[in-house]
Scaffold this motif. Sequence first.
Motif, PDB file in Angstrom:
ATOM      1  N   GLY A  86     -63.203 -47.493 134.845  1.00 60.63           N
ATOM      2  CA  GLY A  86     -61.987 -47.776 135.602  1.00 60.63           C
ATOM      3  C   GLY A  86     -60.677 -47.541 134.895  1.00 60.63           C
ATOM      4  N   GLY A  87     -60.672 -46.749 133.810  1.00 61.31           N
ATOM      5  CA  GLY A  87     -59.455 -46.575 133.033  1.00 61.31           C
ATOM      6  C   GLY A  87     -58.480 -45.550 133.573  1.00 61.31           C
ATOM      7  N   TRP A  88     -58.922 -44.697 134.512  1.00 64.11           N
ATOM      8  CA  TRP A  88     -58.026 -43.672 135.040  1.00 64.11           C
ATOM      9  C   TRP A  88     -57.265 -44.245 136.232  1.00 64.11           C
ATOM     10  N   ALA A  89     -56.384 -45.171 135.931  1.00 63.01           N
ATOM     11  CA  ALA A  89     -55.698 -45.915 136.985  1.00 63.01           C
ATOM     12  C   ALA A  89     -54.399 -46.485 136.424  1.00 63.01           C
ATOM     13  N   GLU A  90     -53.553 -47.001 137.322  1.00 63.86           N
ATOM     14  CA  GLU A  90     -52.305 -47.621 136.871  1.00 63.86           C
ATOM     15  C   GLU A  90     -52.572 -48.914 136.108  1.00 63.86           C
ATOM     16  N   TYR A  91     -53.626 -49.636 136.500  1.00 63.70           N
ATOM     17  CA  TYR A  91     -54.003 -50.892 135.836  1.00 63.70           C
ATOM     18  C   TYR A  91     -55.507 -50.893 135.608  1.00 63.70           C
ATOM     19  N   ALA A  92     -55.919 -51.491 134.484  1.00 66.25           N
ATOM     20  CA  ALA A  92     -57.342 -51.571 134.161  1.00 66.25           C
ATOM     21  C   ALA A  92     -57.646 -52.912 133.523  1.00 66.25           C
ATOM     22  N   SER A  93     -58.817 -53.453 133.853  1.00 65.31           N
ATOM     23  CA  SER A  93     -59.296 -54.677 133.213  1.00 65.31           C
ATOM     24  C   SER A  93     -60.099 -54.303 131.972  1.00 65.31           C
ATOM     25  N   VAL A  94     -59.817 -54.973 130.859  1.00 67.40           N
ATOM     26  CA  VAL A  94     -60.484 -54.648 129.592  1.00 67.40           C
ATOM     27  C   VAL A  94     -60.991 -55.931 128.945  1.00 67.40           C
ATOM     28  N   PRO A  95     -62.275 -56.012 128.605  1.00 69.33           N
ATOM     29  CA  PRO A  95     -62.773 -57.188 127.881  1.00 69.33           C
ATOM     30  C   PRO A  95     -62.021 -57.360 126.561  1.00 69.33           C
ATOM     31  N   THR A  96     -61.724 -58.587 126.215  1.00 66.68           N
ATOM     32  CA  THR A  96     -60.947 -58.822 124.999  1.00 66.68           C
ATOM     33  C   THR A  96     -61.709 -58.447 123.733  1.00 66.68           C
ATOM     34  N   HIS A  97     -63.052 -58.375 123.819  1.00 70.16           N
ATOM     35  CA  HIS A  97     -63.814 -57.975 122.642  1.00 70.16           C
ATOM     36  C   HIS A  97     -63.808 -56.462 122.429  1.00 70.16           C
ATOM     37  N   SER A  98     -63.181 -55.729 123.350  1.00 73.55           N
ATOM     38  CA  SER A  98     -63.209 -54.273 123.266  1.00 73.55           C
ATOM     39  C   SER A  98     -61.814 -53.670 123.313  1.00 73.55           C
ATOM     40  N   LEU A  99     -60.890 -54.332 122.642  1.00 76.76           N
ATOM     41  CA  LEU A  99     -59.544 -53.788 122.506  1.00 76.76           C
ATOM     42  C   LEU A  99     -58.979 -54.159 121.147  1.00 76.76           C
ATOM     43  N   ALA A 100     -57.888 -53.498 120.787  1.00 73.41           N
ATOM     44  CA  ALA A 100     -57.200 -53.786 119.524  1.00 73.41           C
ATOM     45  C   ALA A 100     -55.701 -53.680 119.746  1.00 73.41           C
ATOM     46  N   VAL A 101     -54.954 -54.478 119.021  1.00 75.00           N
ATOM     47  CA  VAL A 101     -53.494 -54.479 119.118  1.00 75.00           C
ATOM     48  C   VAL A 101     -52.935 -53.252 118.408  1.00 75.00           C
ATOM     49  N   LEU A 102     -51.907 -52.649 119.017  1.00 72.87           N
ATOM     50  CA  LEU A 102     -51.270 -51.474 118.437  1.00 72.87           C
ATOM     51  C   LEU A 102     -50.004 -51.852 117.694  1.00 72.87           C
ATOM     52  N   PRO A 103     -49.848 -51.392 116.466  1.00 71.33           N
ATOM     53  CA  PRO A 103     -48.588 -51.587 115.755  1.00 71.33           C
ATOM     54  C   PRO A 103     -47.534 -50.614 116.275  1.00 71.33           C
ATOM     55  N   ASP A 104     -46.284 -50.841 115.897  1.00 70.80           N
ATOM     56  CA  ASP A 104     -45.196 -49.994 116.387  1.00 70.80           C
ATOM     57  C   ASP A 104     -45.365 -48.533 115.973  1.00 70.80           C
ATOM     58  N   GLY A 105     -46.027 -48.297 114.849  1.00 68.33           N
ATOM     59  CA  GLY A 105     -46.144 -46.938 114.337  1.00 68.33           C
ATOM     60  C   GLY A 105     -47.217 -46.089 114.983  1.00 68.33           C
ATOM     61  N   VAL A 106     -47.966 -46.645 115.918  1.00 64.75           N
ATOM     62  CA  VAL A 106     -49.026 -45.878 116.588  1.00 64.75           C
ATOM     63  C   VAL A 106     -48.699 -45.817 118.077  1.00 64.75           C
ATOM     64  N   ASP A 107     -48.394 -44.615 118.571  1.00 62.66           N
ATOM     65  CA  ASP A 107     -47.994 -44.448 119.959  1.00 62.66           C
ATOM     66  C   ASP A 107     -49.210 -44.449 120.884  1.00 62.66           C
ATOM     67  N   SER A 108     -48.956 -44.567 122.169  1.00 62.63           N
ATOM     68  CA  SER A 108     -50.023 -44.688 123.154  1.00 62.63           C
ATOM     69  C   SER A 108     -50.858 -43.418 123.279  1.00 62.63           C
ATOM     70  N   VAL A 109     -50.251 -42.257 123.099  1.00 64.74           N
ATOM     71  CA  VAL A 109     -50.994 -40.999 123.226  1.00 64.74           C
ATOM     72  C   VAL A 109     -52.056 -40.895 122.144  1.00 64.74           C
ATOM     73  N   ARG A 110     -51.672 -41.107 120.891  1.00 69.24           N
ATOM     74  CA  ARG A 110     -52.666 -41.044 119.813  1.00 69.24           C
ATOM     75  C   ARG A 110     -53.691 -42.171 119.951  1.00 69.24           C
ATOM     76  N   ALA A 111     -53.235 -43.326 120.375  1.00 73.95           N
ATOM     77  CA  ALA A 111     -54.162 -44.453 120.523  1.00 73.95           C
ATOM     78  C   ALA A 111     -55.216 -44.168 121.583  1.00 73.95           C
ATOM     79  N   ALA A 112     -54.806 -43.593 122.711  1.00 72.92           N
ATOM     80  CA  ALA A 112     -55.758 -43.307 123.789  1.00 72.92           C
ATOM     81  C   ALA A 112     -56.815 -42.303 123.358  1.00 72.92           C
ATOM     82  N   ALA A 113     -56.495 -41.471 122.370  1.00 71.60           N
ATOM     83  CA  ALA A 113     -57.446 -40.469 121.880  1.00 71.60           C
ATOM     84  C   ALA A 113     -58.494 -41.057 120.944  1.00 71.60           C
ATOM     85  N   LEU A 114     -58.392 -42.347 120.635  1.00 66.51           N
ATOM     86  CA  LEU A 114     -59.264 -42.942 119.623  1.00 66.51           C
ATOM     87  C   LEU A 114     -60.604 -43.462 120.122  1.00 66.51           C
TER      88      LEU A 114
END
Length: 306
Positions: A86-114
């Motif tokens: 369900g990630g190809w959407a304006e909003y998505a539900s994500v389990p908290t055990h399967s995410l990580a916080v992004l620091p200011d130095g890592v943009d969303s484009v590079r993060a999504a590629a990870l």
Amino acid sequence: MRRLIPTGDAARPVAFAEVPQPLPEPDEVLVKVEAFAPNRGETFLLEHPRPGLLPGKDIAGLVVQAAADGSGPAVGTRVVGHPPQGGWAEYASVPTHSLAVLPDGVDSVRAAALPLAGITALRLLRAAGNPAGRRVLLTGASGGVGHYVTELAVGSGAEVTAVTATPARGERLAELGAQVIHELAAAQGPFDVVLESTGGSALPAALSKLRPGGLLVWFGQASRTPVTLDFFDLLGGPERATIQHFHYAGAPYGPELAALVRLVEQKRLHPEVGRVSDWADTAQTLVDLRERRIRGKAVLTTGGTR
């Protein structure tokens, strides 16, 4: 909200639909998606989509609703996530055990590629054992997983030989320190480890390059051709070779995502993003990804990426 859903049409595999906003489970956050990255395996699922398929497993964005059980980040936190779907959407539900916080130095484009490619690379190298000082052969190396495996393995002291279809697809792997070849027969063995993702005739050919007692980790079949092994051919190959099946999946993914984000922030890992487009271009991007016209990862943005 808008969501991309399968059409069953190979030429235009997804289309926009207006759907209700998802309702998160108690241990899930609601993320306003800023960027997502499709994977080549998802393009195969879209050829004959099962009923109810909601594609999308690699996203980055902003938490707009915290988890009801108190786990996970607060509203307003930038995150990268690996939801089950369900990630190809304006909003998505994500389990908290399967995410990580992004620091200011890592943009969303590079993060999504990870997520999927990066998690696969980390777990693949873990399955293969400490790469330091070892000779590693990597087939099908020009995709997202191949780039991450190469950079991580070379950075850990491995001697990596990467097999790519064309010189252009191997340029960045060479920059990362791999020896790049375009025919498996040119690989100068023996290798301690083979990481095989092509299938078909490539697996037995790669297996023959192992040292006695070496390990082949089979993690994909990009050729979509079944593998045939001949017992008598194996007799002439490396003795006591081990073939290990590998599949990356298995939550939680948060620890690996956090590790990947740290490596990017420390400039020790550099996502190879071959295309960045608005998500209006998702259908064509999926076709190009399926047909191997994109080197590395493709990332689609929904607007407002940071």
